[in-house]
Design an enzyme around this catalytic site. Sequence first.
Site, PDB file in Angstrom:
ATOM      1  CG  HIS A 163      -5.319  -2.521  -0.854  1.00  0.00           C
ATOM      2  ND1 HIS A 163      -4.255  -2.388  -1.477  1.00  0.00           N
ATOM      3  CD2 HIS A 163      -5.180  -1.643   0.355  1.00  0.00           C
ATOM      4  CE1 HIS A 163      -3.535  -1.469  -1.022  1.00  0.00           C
ATOM      5  NE2 HIS A 163      -3.895  -1.104   0.173  1.00  0.00           N
ATOM      6  CB  SER A 165      -0.794  -0.006   1.323  1.00  0.00           C
ATOM      7  OG  SER A 165      -1.894   0.773   1.297  1.00  0.00           O
ATOM      8  CG  ASP A 218      -5.436  -3.910  -4.305  1.00  0.00           C
ATOM      9  OD1 ASP A 218      -5.936  -2.725  -3.730  1.00  0.00           O
ATOM     10  OD2 ASP A 218      -4.124  -4.153  -3.745  1.00  0.00           O
TER      11      ASP A 218
END
Length: 347
Positions: free
Chosen positions: A301, A158, A216
Site C-alpha cells: 500500500h 489511500s 495492497d
Amino acid sequence: MLKFLIFLAFFVIGVHGIFGPADAQYNETEARMLLNLAAAAYSTDATPCLQRTFSPSETQTLLTTFSVRCDFIGNPCAGYIVVSDALQQITVVFRGTKTNSQLLLEGWTTLKPSADFYGMGLVNTYFRSGHEKTWQYVQDALSNPQYQNYDVYVTGHSLGGALAGLAAPRIVHDGLRQSHQVKVITFGEPRVGNLDFSRAYDQLIPYSFRVTHAIDIVPHLPACVKDLSYTPPAGSDGSMPCDPVSTNGGYHHGLEVWYPGNMTQGSPYMICTGLPRDEDFSCSNAPKVDLDDTTMGVWDHRNYFGVEVPAFGKGGCDPTMTFKGPPTKTGVLSLVSSVFGRKRRAV
C-alpha cells in the site's frame, strides 16, 4: 526526470481538447505523473514535485492548498490544486492518511456505507465528512470563470483516493464539468460506497482508473458482501468474489488496473474488465486477504511505482531517492502493529 511526453501530447493537440471516448484507456506514463502529484500531497510544499514532474512549457501553477480539521481528534483532510493555462487543465490532489489515529477512525467509521451522497448511493461516513469539509476549495477553483473550459484531473493515494472518488462525481453532478471533461486516477483507494454509488459513479465518470499494487490491503477495505453462491474450487485459498447485486457492503467503482508483482518500469499489469464489474475476481480480489498477517499488504500500500509514496513526496519527488525493499519476514497482526507501533507510520 520523467518527461511525460504522452501526457503532453494528449493536451497540446488543440487547446480546447477534452477527454473523448477514444482517450479513455489506461496510460502508465500519465499514471506515474499523477503518482508524483499524489505523493507531493504528503509534503508541506508541492512545488519541488511539480517542478520535477512537468516541463517548464507546461507551466503548472499552484492555485491553492487546503488543510481542514477532518474529525474530532483534529486530523486533517488536505490537498492542493494546480492549474496549467498551457494545457488548459486543473488538477485536484488529495492527501492520504496522515496519522495513525486517522487510520483508526477511518476503520471505525467505514465498516459499512451508510451516508447518502446526493442521491447517488450510500458512502462511508468518514469519507463523506472529509469531502464536505474540502469541497468548497474544489468548487471555488472550478467555478472561476477564468478556468471554466479547463479539463479536470482528480487524484490521490489511500484516503486521498477516497476523497477523489467523491469529489469527481460531485463535480459532474453539480454541473461544474461534463463527464468527458473529468479524469480520475487513484492509488490504493479503499472502497468508498456501496453498489448503488458504484453504478452512479461509473455513469458520471467513465474515465476512471484505480491503480492497485499486488496485495495492497487498503483496496479490500471495507469488505464487500461475498457471493455465497460461489463454490471455491478444490485446492484454492477459499477466496470468494463480491456479490454483484448486494447493496449492503462496500463495492468499488471505476476500472481497476492491477500490478500483481512489482511496479518498476515495464512491469506487467492487468486491465480488470472481468466480472463482477468493478470487482473483477481475476485481479486484486483473487488472493484471499489474511488479516492476521498483513505486513506485505501494508508495504504494497505504501509503495507504488518503485517509491515509498509519503517519503517520496516529502523528498520532493527526487528521482535519485532510494527506498527499502519489501519485508522478508511477516508477523501476526502486523497491520495492528503498524498502527500502534513506535513509529508513526500510517497505512
